[in-house]
Design a protein around this motif. Structure first.
Motif, PDB file in Angstrom:
ATOM      1  N   ASN A   1       0.017   4.391  -6.764  1.00 56.84           N
ATOM      2  CA  ASN A   1      -0.732   3.155  -6.508  1.00 56.84           C
ATOM      3  C   ASN A   1      -1.461   2.666  -7.758  1.00 56.84           C
ATOM      4  O   ASN A   1      -2.569   3.118  -8.029  1.00 56.84           O
ATOM      5  CB  ASN A   1      -1.800   3.411  -5.431  1.00 56.84           C
ATOM      6  CG  ASN A   1      -1.309   3.149  -4.029  1.00 56.84           C
ATOM      7  OD1 ASN A   1      -0.139   2.884  -3.822  1.00 56.84           O
ATOM      8  ND2 ASN A   1      -2.210   3.198  -3.072  1.00 56.84           N
TER       9      ASN A   1
ATOM     10  N   THR B   1      -6.002  13.504  -0.862  1.00 55.99           N
ATOM     11  CA  THR B   1      -7.116  12.573  -0.706  1.00 55.99           C
ATOM     12  C   THR B   1      -8.474  13.289  -0.668  1.00 55.99           C
ATOM     13  O   THR B   1      -9.446  12.781  -1.228  1.00 55.99           O
ATOM     14  CB  THR B   1      -6.891  11.736   0.555  1.00 55.99           C
ATOM     15  OG1 THR B   1      -5.552  11.223   0.480  1.00 55.99           O
ATOM     16  CG2 THR B   1      -7.841  10.572   0.630  1.00 55.99           C
TER      17      THR B   1
ATOM     18  N   LYS C   1      -5.055   1.989  -7.419  1.00 54.31           N
ATOM     19  CA  LYS C   1      -6.066   3.042  -7.316  1.00 54.31           C
ATOM     20  C   LYS C   1      -6.633   3.423  -8.670  1.00 54.31           C
ATOM     21  O   LYS C   1      -7.832   3.403  -8.858  1.00 54.31           O
ATOM     22  CB  LYS C   1      -5.471   4.268  -6.629  1.00 54.31           C
ATOM     23  CG  LYS C   1      -5.985   4.371  -5.214  1.00 54.31           C
ATOM     24  CD  LYS C   1      -5.657   5.650  -4.529  1.00 54.31           C
ATOM     25  CE  LYS C   1      -6.151   5.578  -3.098  1.00 54.31           C
ATOM     26  NZ  LYS C   1      -5.284   6.309  -2.182  1.00 54.31           N
TER      27      LYS C   1
ATOM     28  N   THR D   1       0.834  -1.210   0.000  1.00 56.26           N
ATOM     29  CA  THR D   1       0.000   0.000   0.000  1.00 56.26           C
ATOM     30  C   THR D   1       0.867   1.256   0.000  1.00 56.26           C
ATOM     31  O   THR D   1       2.059   1.197   0.329  1.00 56.26           O
ATOM     32  CB  THR D   1      -0.883   0.048   1.270  1.00 56.26           C
ATOM     33  OG1 THR D   1      -0.012   0.021   2.405  1.00 56.26           O
ATOM     34  CG2 THR D   1      -1.859  -1.119   1.330  1.00 56.26           C
ATOM     35  N   ALA D   2       0.251   2.383  -0.297  1.00 55.02           N
ATOM     36  CA  ALA D   2       0.961   3.666  -0.248  1.00 55.02           C
ATOM     37  C   ALA D   2       1.382   3.994   1.181  1.00 55.02           C
ATOM     38  O   ALA D   2       2.423   4.616   1.400  1.00 55.02           O
ATOM     39  CB  ALA D   2       0.076   4.781  -0.807  1.00 55.02           C
ATOM     40  N   SER D   3       0.574   3.585   2.140  1.00 59.30           N
ATOM     41  CA  SER D   3       0.919   3.863   3.538  1.00 59.30           C
ATOM     42  C   SER D   3       2.254   3.212   3.880  1.00 59.30           C
ATOM     43  O   SER D   3       3.122   3.826   4.517  1.00 59.30           O
ATOM     44  CB  SER D   3      -0.165   3.315   4.477  1.00 59.30           C
ATOM     45  OG  SER D   3      -1.414   3.862   4.149  1.00 59.30           O
TER      46      SER D   3
ATOM     47  N   ASP E   1       3.878  11.809  -2.522  1.00 67.64           N
ATOM     48  CA  ASP E   1       2.767  10.874  -2.418  1.00 67.64           C
ATOM     49  C   ASP E   1       1.844  11.105  -3.623  1.00 67.64           C
ATOM     50  O   ASP E   1       1.039  12.035  -3.623  1.00 67.64           O
ATOM     51  CB  ASP E   1       2.029  11.101  -1.093  1.00 67.64           C
ATOM     52  CG  ASP E   1       0.814  10.190  -0.944  1.00 67.64           C
ATOM     53  OD1 ASP E   1       0.520   9.424  -1.887  1.00 67.64           O
ATOM     54  OD2 ASP E   1       0.163  10.258   0.121  1.00 67.64           O
TER      55      ASP E   1
END
Ligand SMILES: *Cc1c(COP(=O)(O)O)cnc(C)c1O
Length: 487
Positions: free
Chosen positions: A303, A249, A306, A149-151, A274
């Motif tokens: 991502n 976001t 996404k 994940t991006a996190s 990001d």
């Protein structure tokens, strides 16, 4: 079934073939009819678990019984992220080729921790990440790795930024060291919560994530960043890293990366970008400028799960300093040493996880099936759909757009006559969103911008057409009429 009781092996090939075909047919039917099913389930907490037995079966069950429970128990509680009327959060797609690539990777079940443990997994990952890097217009100096994940990607970026300080944190830790300054991370007040979570995880401390104010279009203000760094240095704090966002976001705003990169270069800070959502748009040639300045970043995350139609999870992380990332994470126990160690890349050296799925297969399938032009056409299409909705919102006497629309995500609200900014207006829009979603035909989510409650519509599913988008907007307008009639 009696036969199976004494069998200690896996499912026989014939049975696998039969139920495999059946399941693929089920999935194909599901997609063919998805338009006629609600995007949102109608369940309350506990409704699904109470239909399931308390204990696992003692004796094996038939695949017929298991598959029957998909329709009976599971589907009633499924929020349909692959539905064309899904406009909440970020609208995503597990595409056909992506699903097949994922299926194959599960079947091979390789662990790509080392080159040796599956040469194809390592080398295909290197190759598809290079393909993607070139499609995005990023320079060859970027080295890539796939995380989930991006996190997690951002957490690794912050860990590398910290390693670059050469403060022996890897060996000595941070606690109990009076000589260690307070370490600071800078990001905008619109940044994703994963930046804070990374700082919490790595022991920077939540308080040491400095939220730089954003401008009227929700972009980080570089002069405020420069000032925050100056003030911190004056206090003896140690600036470490700046996280800029391409596609925030809430509103999908784009931070001014070139100006931020200039500050990071002057201050010798790690710049992480990001681009979890917005970065994918750079596969469209006329959108490539959204990554302007990113060639100067130390690291960047995009991502494909996404907005590049790869099934979750798949996050592409790029850095110009893989050796720093490796210094932060490489630790090789004897049982993982291989004769090829000096000639190959062992991806386990570049992160916290040892075991790694063969995720590259699904991106490879997607990139080859759609091609660069096919992907660009689809993203363009989503942006055109967003523009048509934006025009309708702007033409409506009561609705207003609450942020610019640089990609395919819209933030808007209703503002009935006589209702001023404040909690009454916020509550009205919250009721509107709840009433729209209660129809279960469409799914929108919300955010707050400078205290104001707004409805978010993200367009990004491959099945979404102009018809779906028009219908969704009509439902919002109609629901508004009903609510204001009852006021
Ligand atoms: C979605 C998103 C994330 C988090 O992505 P995960 O892959 O779910 O961790 C981070 N940053 C931005 C800007 C996002 O839009």
């Amino acid at each position: 079934m009696a036969e199976r009781a004494t069998d200690t092996g896996d499912m026989p090939a014939d049975e696998f073939r039969t139920y495999g075909h059946q399941l693929i047919d089920w999935i194909a039917d599901h997609f063919e009819h998805i338009d006629h099913t609600p995007v949102l389930p109608a369940v309350k907490p506990g409704d699904i678990s109470k239909r399931l037995p308390e204990d696992a079966p003692g004796v094996g069950e038939s695949m017929d019984a298991i598959l029957a429970d998909i329709d009976r128990v599971i589907m009633p509680g499924v929020t349909q992220w692959n539905h064309p009327d899904f406009f909440a959060y970020f609208s995503i797609t597990g595409s056909g080729p992506g699903i097949l690539g994922d299926l194959l990777s599960t079947a091979l079940n390789v662990n790509g921790m080392l080159w040796k443990t599956c040469p194809s997994a390592t080398e295909l990952e290197q190759v598809v990440l290079a393909w993607l890097r070139r499609m995005l217009g990023l320079p060859d100096s970027f080295w890539g790795i796939v995380y989930d994940t991006a996190s997690v990607s951002t957490m690794h970026a912050l860990a590398a930024a910290r390693e670059q300080l050469e403060m022996q944190i890897r060996d000595r830790g941070m606690a109990g060291r009076a000589e260690l300054p307070v370490l600071r991370v800078y990001t905008s007040d619109q940044a994703h919560s994963s930046v804070e979570k990374a700082a919490i995880t790595l022991g920077f401390g939540h308080e040491n994530v400095v939220k730089i104010p954003s401008d009227e279009a929700f972009r980080m203000r570089p002069e405020a960043l420069a000032e925050a760094i100056r003030a911190d240095r004056a206090r003896g704090y140690q600036p470490v890293c700046v996280v800029a966002t391409v596609g925030t976001t809430s509103t999908t705003s784009i931070d001014p990366v070139p100006a931020i990169a200039g500050i990071c270069e002057a201050e010798e800070l790690w710049l992480h970008v990001d681009g979890a959502y917005g970065g994918s748009a750079a596969v469209v040639p006329e959108m490539q400028q959204v990554l302007a300045g990113c060639e100067r970043a130390d690291s960047l995350v995009v991502n494909p799960h996404k907005w590049l139609f790869v099934p979750i999870d798949f996050s592409a992380f790029y850095t110009r300093k893989p050796e720093v990332l490796k210094r932060a994470f490489s630790l090789i126990p004897e049982y993982l040493r291989t004769p090829e160690d000096t000639e190959v890349e062992n991806y386990m050296d570049y992160g916290i996880q040892l075991g790694r799925r063969f995720r590259a297969l699904k991106l490879w399938f997607v990139l080859r099936y759609f091609g660069r032009e096919g992907l660009a056409d689809r993203i363009r299409h989503h942006m055109n759909l967003a523009r048509t909705v934006a025009r309708k919102i702007e033409a409506h006497p009561t609705f207003q757009l609450m942020a610019p629309v640089p990609f395919s995500t819209l933030c808007f609200r209703a503002k009935p006559d006589g209702m001023e900014d404040g909690e009454e207006l916020n509550a009205f829009n919250e009721r509107l969103l709840t009433a729209v979603n209660e129809r279960r035909d469409v799914f929108f989510s919300h955010t707050r911008l400078r205290g104001q409650y707004v409805i978010r519509m993200a367009i990004g599913n491959l099945r979404t057409t102009a018809h779906h988008v028009d219908h969704a907007w009509d439902l919002v307008a109609k629901t508004y009429q009903e609510l204001s009639g009852n006021r």
